[in-house]
Design an enzyme around this catalytic site. Structure first.
Site, mmCIF file in Angstrom:
data_model
loop_
_atom_site.group_PDB
_atom_site.id
_atom_site.type_symbol
_atom_site.label_atom_id
_atom_site.label_comp_id
_atom_site.label_asym_id
_atom_site.label_seq_id
_atom_site.Cartn_x
_atom_site.Cartn_y
_atom_site.Cartn_z
ATOM 1 N N LYS A 1 0.770 -1.124 0.061
ATOM 2 C CA LYS A 1 -0.057 0.054 0.021
ATOM 3 C C LYS A 1 1.085 1.413 -0.149
ATOM 4 C CE LYS A 1 -3.965 1.848 2.436
ATOM 5 N NZ LYS A 1 -4.694 2.381 1.283
HETATM 6 N N1 PMP Z 1 -7.630 -0.943 -3.347
HETATM 7 C C1 PMP Z 1 -7.219 0.090 -3.081
HETATM 8 C C2 PMP Z 1 -6.344 1.019 -4.259
HETATM 9 C C3 PMP Z 1 -7.063 0.829 -1.813
HETATM 10 O O1 PMP Z 1 -6.643 1.962 -1.593
HETATM 11 C C4 PMP Z 1 -7.830 0.314 -0.729
HETATM 12 C C5 PMP Z 1 -7.816 0.779 0.412
HETATM 13 N N2 PMP Z 1 -6.948 0.651 1.399
HETATM 14 C C6 PMP Z 1 -8.519 -0.934 -1.072
HETATM 15 C C7 PMP Z 1 -8.178 -1.564 -2.131
HETATM 16 C C8 PMP Z 1 -9.013 -1.633 0.003
HETATM 17 O O2 PMP Z 1 -8.244 -2.263 1.205
HETATM 18 P P1 PMP Z 1 -8.613 -2.298 2.611
HETATM 19 O O3 PMP Z 1 -9.984 -3.057 2.794
HETATM 20 O O4 PMP Z 1 -7.679 -3.176 3.361
HETATM 21 O O5 PMP Z 1 -8.769 -0.932 3.228
#
Ligand code: PMP
Length: 294
Positions: free
Chosen positions: A157
């Site tokens: 991320k």
């Molecule tokens: N894809 C992207 C590009 C994101 O920014 C996020 C948010 N973090 C997600 C998917 C979903 O991730 P999560 O459920 O872990 O927040």
């Protein structure tokens, strides 16, 4: 101005092991993370004083940093403690929590082997990610595609991966949509700009295989919850031509939670029983009212 700028707020931000006054939590303009995107972060939500899947978020932050070739100067346990302290100091029970780690300013250039690694944690009150979320949102097509796993480290991320997301989201908003649907480098459906995507057909959930985008924690939670309800979940390549065959659609993310989608570029969906069930189950899981399966 109908919003409070993020650099001009009261309160405290945990930064490199101590609390600083919110307005003083600053970095220098020649910070490596700013110029070269050597920066990773987490977006988390706390419900009733407890961050949902907090440990998983901290572990992902550590892993994202490793993927970008740096080690966090704090252990996962220390990050967990700092997040709890940040929430407590803010006096917040329901909040959005942002942890961010980046390379500092010692060297300015691609090589930054010995630059200091910084970590900050901020918590603030934040309602729904989308206006009028319960009514469902409209997506348009993004002009940018999720890159192949050989082009970008999709499990991290990492700030750099969000450049095309902001560009796509801005274009969508200018056209009157809440968000954009991003395809991947093969033309398959990938995700929204900051959330994963699910579809329903004949009582079965379909979601793209996360082989070139983040396998979100919310996505994983929703898959577990669906299976607990005996809803079949199929992870597979999904082509945009299939959109017309789906009845329901929703997106998932720590910020977005489970948000119904009622249109993708002219194709209508009607949030129905499965979307509503999983919205409720997710809320229950996030608030500790139901246990997540292992
Ligand atoms: N894809 C992207 C590009 C994101 O920014 C996020 C948010 N973090 C997600 C998917 C979903 O991730 P999560 O459920 O872990 O927040």
């Amino acid at each position: 101005m109908d919003f409070i700028p993020f650099d001009d707020r009261d309160g405290y931000i945990w930064m490199d092991g101590e609390f600083r006054a919110w307005r003083d939590a600053k970095v220098h303009v020649l910070t490596h993370g700013l110029h070269y995107a050597s920066c990773v972060f987490e977006g988390e939500r706390s419900y009733g004083g407890r961050i949902f899947r907090s440990l998983d978020h901290s572990k992902r932050l550590e892993n994202s940093a490793r993927i970008l070739d740096f080690d966090l100067p704090f252990t996962v346990a220390e990050i967990e403690a700092a997040k709890a302290e940040a929430l407590e100091k803010a006096g917040l029970e329901s909040a959005y929590v942002r942890a961010v780690a980046w390379r500092g300013a010692e060297k300015m250039g691609l090589s930054a082997q010995d630059n200091t690694i910084h970590l900050a944690i901020a918590a603030w009150e934040w309602g729904d990610y989308f206006d009028n979320k319960m009514a469902g949102i409209k997506l348009t097509n993004a002009q940018w595609k999720r890159p192949s796993p050989e082009t970008a480290p999709h499990d991290a991320k990492a700030a750099g991966l969000y450049m095309i997301c902001t560009m796509s989201k801005h274009a969508a908003e200018r056209a009157g949509y809440a968000d954009a649907l991003m395809l991947d480098y093969r033309g398959q459906i990938a995700e929204a700009t900051g959330a994963n995507i699910f579809f329903v057909r004949d009582g079965v959930l379909h979601t793209p295989t996360p082989d070139c985008f983040l396998n979100g924690l919310t996505r994983q939670t929703v898959i577990s919850l669906a299976k607990q309800r005996q809803i079949e979940v199929v992870e597979r390549a999904i082509m945009p031509e299939e959109l017309a065959t789906f009845s329901e659609c929703f997106i998932t993310g720590s910020a977005a939670e489970v948000t119904p989608v009622n249109e993708i570029a002219g194709q209508a969906f009607r949030p129905g029983e499965i979307t509503e069930t999983l919205m409720g189950d997710y809320d229950d899981a996030a608030r500790g009212r139901i246990d997540l399966p292992e």
